[in-house]
Design an enzyme around this catalytic site. Structure first.
Site, short mmCIF file in Angstrom:
data_model
loop_
_atom_site.label_atom_id
_atom_site.label_comp_id
_atom_site.label_asym_id
_atom_site.label_seq_id
_atom_site.Cartn_x
_atom_site.Cartn_y
_atom_site.Cartn_z
CD GLU A 229 -2.52 0.56 -4.34
OE1 GLU A 229 -2.81 -0.69 -5.04
OE2 GLU A 229 -2.71 0.46 -3.27
CB SER B 213 17.72 14.28 1.90
OG SER B 213 18.51 13.79 2.43
NE ARG C 84 -3.63 -1.98 -0.20
CZ ARG C 84 -3.54 -3.00 -1.17
NH1 ARG C 84 -2.25 -2.85 -1.99
NH2 ARG C 84 -3.77 -3.94 -2.06
#
Length: 160
Positions: free
Chosen positions: A103, A126, A100
């Site tokens: 995703e 960064s 997830r």
């Protein structure tokens, strides 16, 4: 309270010290929040040490050895090198929660990039000069929400 444990069959690329640390964590029934408090670091940073993704200081190692009842010398030897970051998760990830997160980057990565570029200019955030935290919020209907904060120094690209 449920505690994060380690199934080594699911994580074949982790350093051997991970098994030692997770076994001691389970035996002492400690959360990463408690471990982080003891060593003076964020709970995510503490977990990253256990997964071999962050380098602990000598003081971190001393405090971990004390808290987890692990002999300090072997722990120092196993944690003395530099982390081999990024190898612990296969891509794309199979574990649902990690997937997830992946995703989210797949779906919103370019949107994040566009907004960050508009706010800061051409550059990157960064992941070295970086901190993160996880918080739990409960809304007025009693639903729990995960809040993940990512804080990275902005690094503008150099003109050459």
């Amino acid at each position: 309270m449920s505690l994060a444990t380690l199934d080594t069959t699911e994580h074949p690329n982790l350093p051997t010290v991970s098994t030692t640390l997770f076994k001691a964590k389970a035996a002492r029934k400690l959360s990463f929040e408690k471990i982080g408090e003891h060593i003076g670091r964020n709970e995510v940073a503490a977990a990253a040490i256990f997964y071999g993704q962050a380098k602990p200081s000598r003081e971190d190692i001393e405090k971990l050895a004390d808290l987890l009842h692990i002999p300090q010398q072997p722990l120092e030897e196993q944690l003395n090198g530099f982390p081999d970051r990024g190898r612990s998760v296969e891509m794309p990830p199979k574990e649902p929660l990690i997937y997830r997160l992946y995703e989210i980057v797949q779906n919103y990565g370019y949107a994040y990039k566009a907004v960050l570029n508009e706010k800061f200019g051409d550059g990157i955030m960064s992941a070295i000069s970086f901190s993160t935290k996880v918080e739990k919020e409960t809304d007025e209907d009693g639903n729990n929400w995960a809040v993940i904060t990512l804080r990275g120094k902005w690094l503008p690209f150099s003109r050459f």
